[in-house]
Design an enzyme around this catalytic site. Structure first.
Site, PDB file in Angstrom:
ATOM      1  N   ASP A   1       0.856  -1.186   0.000  1.00  0.00           N
ATOM      2  CA  ASP A   1       0.000   0.000   0.000  1.00  0.00           C
ATOM      3  C   ASP A   1       0.891   1.235   0.000  1.00  0.00           C
ATOM      4  O   ASP A   1       1.863   1.321   0.773  1.00  0.00           O
ATOM      5  CB  ASP A   1      -0.904   0.011   1.231  1.00  0.00           C
ATOM      6  CG  ASP A   1      -1.855   1.201   1.213  1.00  0.00           C
ATOM      7  OD1 ASP A   1      -2.889   1.119   0.530  1.00  0.00           O
ATOM      8  OD2 ASP A   1      -1.548   2.207   1.883  1.00  0.00           O
TER       9      ASP A   1
ATOM     10  N   ASN B   1      -3.721  12.826  -4.002  1.00  0.00           N
ATOM     11  CA  ASN B   1      -4.879  13.161  -4.839  1.00  0.00           C
ATOM     12  C   ASN B   1      -5.519  14.472  -4.416  1.00  0.00           C
ATOM     13  O   ASN B   1      -5.921  15.290  -5.250  1.00  0.00           O
ATOM     14  CB  ASN B   1      -5.918  12.039  -4.770  1.00  0.00           C
ATOM     15  CG  ASN B   1      -5.525  10.823  -5.597  1.00  0.00           C
ATOM     16  OD1 ASN B   1      -4.796  10.946  -6.577  1.00  0.00           O
ATOM     17  ND2 ASN B   1      -6.002   9.651  -5.198  1.00  0.00           N
TER      18      ASN B   1
ATOM     19  N   HIS C   1      -6.022  14.080  -9.162  1.00  0.00           N
ATOM     20  CA  HIS C   1      -6.029  12.660  -9.505  1.00  0.00           C
ATOM     21  C   HIS C   1      -5.130  12.341 -10.709  1.00  0.00           C
ATOM     22  O   HIS C   1      -4.627  11.218 -10.822  1.00  0.00           O
ATOM     23  CB  HIS C   1      -7.460  12.187  -9.804  1.00  0.00           C
ATOM     24  CG  HIS C   1      -8.294  12.062  -8.568  1.00  0.00           C
ATOM     25  ND1 HIS C   1      -8.926  13.155  -7.996  1.00  0.00           N
ATOM     26  CD2 HIS C   1      -8.598  10.996  -7.789  1.00  0.00           C
ATOM     27  CE1 HIS C   1      -9.602  12.761  -6.930  1.00  0.00           C
ATOM     28  NE2 HIS C   1      -9.413  11.458  -6.773  1.00  0.00           N
TER      29      HIS C   1
ATOM     30  N   ASP D   1      -2.508   9.427 -10.601  1.00  0.00           N
ATOM     31  CA  ASP D   1      -2.427   8.334 -11.580  1.00  0.00           C
ATOM     32  C   ASP D   1      -1.001   8.131 -12.068  1.00  0.00           C
ATOM     33  O   ASP D   1      -0.550   6.990 -12.259  1.00  0.00           O
ATOM     34  CB  ASP D   1      -3.344   8.631 -12.770  1.00  0.00           C
ATOM     35  CG  ASP D   1      -4.821   8.528 -12.411  1.00  0.00           C
ATOM     36  OD1 ASP D   1      -5.132   7.963 -11.342  1.00  0.00           O
ATOM     37  OD2 ASP D   1      -5.658   9.021 -13.190  1.00  0.00           O
TER      38      ASP D   1
ATOM     39  N   GLU E   1      -4.682   2.228  -4.394  1.00  0.00           N
ATOM     40  CA  GLU E   1      -3.222   2.345  -4.304  1.00  0.00           C
ATOM     41  C   GLU E   1      -2.581   1.090  -3.719  1.00  0.00           C
ATOM     42  O   GLU E   1      -1.434   1.126  -3.269  1.00  0.00           O
ATOM     43  CB  GLU E   1      -2.858   3.573  -3.445  1.00  0.00           C
ATOM     44  CG  GLU E   1      -3.229   3.481  -1.984  1.00  0.00           C
ATOM     45  CD  GLU E   1      -4.652   3.942  -1.682  1.00  0.00           C
ATOM     46  OE1 GLU E   1      -4.925   4.224  -0.506  1.00  0.00           O
ATOM     47  OE2 GLU E   1      -5.469   4.041  -2.622  1.00  0.00           O
TER      48      GLU E   1
END
Length: 336
Positions: A207, A215, A220, A224, A250
């Site tokens: 993680d 974000n 975002h 990404d 994630e």
């Protein structure tokens, strides 16, 4: 009630038989009538000719009523002789219709054989399509005429294109659209196969730390880019040792078939250190935490193994992030 399926061979044979029988019947009956009509005409002509010739010969020797009597007598004789010239239907049937029927039977046999020969490639082709079998050049479909050959080639090309499209869609179905690595669906399939076949393996559940703030702060699109960069980084380190998957959001997972938990620890630590110093799209370090465990004989399903790794990941997060938590024989160990 099942629907009646009209077969091409049955249709061709039926139409051919009906046409041949109707045509033959009309032709035979017309021939019989015309034949007898010709005989009657010939009878009349012959009668008149013979009477005239006889009268011409005897006219010098006969007179008056004698000529009329001899003319009547000759008519009776010729009527009697020429009655035999009219053919009875039974004789006509025996001498003419029976041979014609034999010829028709032979023709129908040839038609049926040719029809079956024509429809056999189509039947084999439709059967293979119904069963979903692959059509090859060396199969039992003998396309001996042009149309069947074209149809076979078309179906063969269509099936090749369909198989290629199915393979492409299946690959897309198993890949994560953002990072390009296998997705959760493919991960579950891989774990299931390993567990069912009792193949030793270790897993690393990863993680990215505090990813939500990336974000929220940078958007975002930047988030990404961070995910894609981490997926590439992870794949380059794992290489041929195992398989990389995007678990969701994630979170990522690495599966190491035929590897023990020590191999997993070594690889995860290498990835953790490299990720901590990696330049990212957001301009700040993005660390990772991981939960590590390995398959044991008492594990019955992928969910059981994932639950252990997820619990270890939670402990790693609680321990300050940017660290590993290993579950070995149900005992946890934190590595920073």
């Amino acid at each position: 009630m099942s629907k009646f399926k009209l077969k091409l061979s049955f249709l061709i044979v039926s139409i051919t038989i009906i046409v041949v029988l109707v045509t033959s019947s009309v032709s035979i009956w017309s021939s019989y009538r015309n034949f007898n009509e010709i005989l009657k005409v010939n009878k009349t002509d012959m009668q008149e000719t013979y009477v005239m010739e006889v009268l011409a010969i005897t006219q010098d020797y006969l007179q008056g009523s004698e000529k009329e009597e001899i003319e009547l007598y000759m008519d009776q004789i010729f009527d009697t002789l020429l009655e035999e010239k009219e053919v009875s239907f039974s004789l006509f049937f025996k001498k003419t219709i029976v041979p014609i029927i034999l010829v028709i039977a032979i023709m129908l046999g040839l038609v049926i054989w040719l029809t079956l020969k024509i429809t056999q490639p189509l039947k084999n082709l439709s059967k293979k399509m119904e069963l979903g079998e692959e059509i090859n050049e060396n199969d039992d479909i003998t396309a001996w005429y042009y149309e069947a050959k074209l149809l076979k080639n078309y179906v063969q090309n269509m099936m090749i294109c369909s198989q290629s499209k199915i393979a492409e869609l299946t690959e897309q179905l198993n890949l994560d659209s953002l990072t390009g690595i296998p997705n959760r669906r493919r991960m579950d399939q891989t774990l299931h196969e390993l567990i069912v076949n009792k193949v030793p393996h270790a897993i690393i559940l990863i993680d990215l730390d505090d990813f939500k703030s990336i974000n929220d702060t940078y958007g975002h699109t930047v988030g990404d880019e961070v995910l894609k960069a981490f997926a590439n980084n992870m794949q380059s380190i794992v290489d041929e040792q195992g398989l990389c998957f995007r678990y969701g959001g994630e979170e990522f997972m690495v599966i190491l078939p035929s590897r023990n938990i020590d191999d997993a620890i070594q690889l995860a630590e290498k990835l953790r250190i490299k990720q901590a110093i990696q330049e990212t799209a957001c301009g700040r370090p993005v660390t990772m935490s991981a939960g590590i465990t390995a398959f044991t004989p008492n594990i019955q399903s992928p969910n059981q193994l994932i639950e252990i790794a997820d619990h270890a990941l939670y402990k790693a997060k609680q321990s300050g992030r940017n660290c590993l938590c290993v579950v070995r024989n149900m005992r946890q160990m934190i590595i920073k």
